[in-house]
Design a protein around this motif. Sequence first.
Motif, PDB file in Angstrom:
ATOM      1  N   SER A 178      22.196 -17.536  -1.963  1.00 21.11           N
ATOM      2  CA  SER A 178      21.086 -16.382  -2.492  1.00 21.11           C
ATOM      3  C   SER A 178      21.544 -15.092  -2.165  1.00 21.11           C
ATOM      4  N   ARG A 179      21.330 -14.094  -2.901  1.00 22.60           N
ATOM      5  CA  ARG A 179      21.830 -12.758  -2.834  1.00 22.60           C
ATOM      6  C   ARG A 179      21.331 -12.041  -1.490  1.00 22.60           C
ATOM      7  N   ASP A 180      20.178 -12.684  -1.151  1.00 23.85           N
ATOM      8  CA  ASP A 180      19.755 -12.029   0.295  1.00 23.85           C
ATOM      9  C   ASP A 180      20.648 -12.614   1.388  1.00 23.85           C
ATOM     10  N   LYS A 181      21.013 -13.820   1.132  1.00 18.66           N
ATOM     11  CA  LYS A 181      21.888 -14.416   2.126  1.00 18.66           C
ATOM     12  C   LYS A 181      23.154 -13.689   2.400  1.00 18.66           C
ATOM     13  N   ILE A 182      23.829 -13.581   1.287  1.00 19.98           N
ATOM     14  CA  ILE A 182      25.009 -12.885   1.174  1.00 19.98           C
ATOM     15  C   ILE A 182      24.885 -11.415   1.740  1.00 19.98           C
ATOM     16  N   MET A 183      23.833 -10.807   1.380  1.00 21.23           N
ATOM     17  CA  MET A 183      23.692  -9.312   1.836  1.00 21.23           C
ATOM     18  C   MET A 183      23.609  -9.111   3.365  1.00 21.23           C
ATOM     19  N   ALA A 185      24.650 -11.763   5.572  1.00 22.59           N
ATOM     20  CA  ALA A 185      25.815 -11.984   5.974  1.00 22.59           C
ATOM     21  C   ALA A 185      26.802 -10.907   6.081  1.00 22.59           C
ATOM     22  N   VAL A 186      27.194 -10.403   4.755  1.00 20.42           N
ATOM     23  CA  VAL A 186      28.370  -9.433   4.568  1.00 20.42           C
ATOM     24  C   VAL A 186      27.916  -8.138   5.113  1.00 20.42           C
ATOM     25  N   TRP A 187      26.921  -7.528   4.766  1.00 17.46           N
ATOM     26  CA  TRP A 187      26.509  -6.192   5.009  1.00 17.46           C
ATOM     27  C   TRP A 187      25.618  -5.951   6.087  1.00 17.46           C
ATOM     28  N   GLY A 188      25.152  -7.231   6.751  1.00 19.40           N
ATOM     29  CA  GLY A 188      24.575  -7.217   7.843  1.00 19.40           C
ATOM     30  C   GLY A 188      23.097  -6.534   8.013  1.00 19.40           C
ATOM     31  N   PHE A 189      22.519  -6.323   6.788  1.00 19.14           N
ATOM     32  CA  PHE A 189      21.114  -5.950   6.505  1.00 19.14           C
ATOM     33  C   PHE A 189      20.592  -6.088   5.169  1.00 19.14           C
ATOM     34  N   ASP A 190      19.157  -6.320   5.211  1.00 15.79           N
ATOM     35  CA  ASP A 190      18.725  -6.558   3.725  1.00 15.79           C
ATOM     36  C   ASP A 190      18.180  -5.230   3.093  1.00 15.79           C
TER      37      ASP A 190
END
Length: 228
Positions: A178-183, A185-190
């Motif tokens: 999901s976009r939430d998981k990607i955000m 994992a990659v950006w370190g925040f929601d």
Amino acid sequence: MSRILLVEDDDSIREIVLYALQSAGFDALGFESGEEFFVTLGRESVSPDLIVLDIMLPGDDGLTILRKLRQDPRYNLMPIIMLTAKGSELDKIKGLDMGADDYLTKPFSVMELVSRIKAVLRRSTPTVETSPQDLIYQNIRLDLVSRTAAVDGKAVLLTFKEYELLHYFMINKGVALSRDKIMEAVWGFDFEGESRTVDAHIRTLRQKLGDAGENIKTLRNVGYKLGE
């Protein structure tokens, strides 16, 4: 000692942040405008580890400075944190789309900024992988030691975030993300406006990978997946 450069035109905020950074053990320098910042950045002796940019600045604003840095091969991987005005959701989205690593909304806690800086530095510091040294999916190869990418043996120049994004896909190949998981994992925040940021980075990643970019599948109402 990590060197932090801060571009903030408010004298009181700049002085407080510099004091907090120096107290936390950083070598910190402050500037009130982009012009002053770039003059100093051009000196060979100045080699920052992270840059903090206020968006609202005299002359070139923070987004303009961010774009110039990302277009310069010397700084296209430089960790950058943006300071945004309260309620400026569009500025946050623009900053993340343009390659900012994190953002903080004014008014903010100085200690939170210090914590965010430490977190971004941790994420942006390459770690040496011993086994395996490469990740491979079909004709895409990631070298985990040099943090480089190649397709069919030809180097593909990726930004730090694009590399992290591709790495995340490759260690989760075949998994719906999901976009939430990607955000996270990659950006370190929601961030509730994350869809445009994730979509924009995946679009540029696909373009850079050429035909191999077709392996990144869009899953309707879900997110993305690498492979079938």
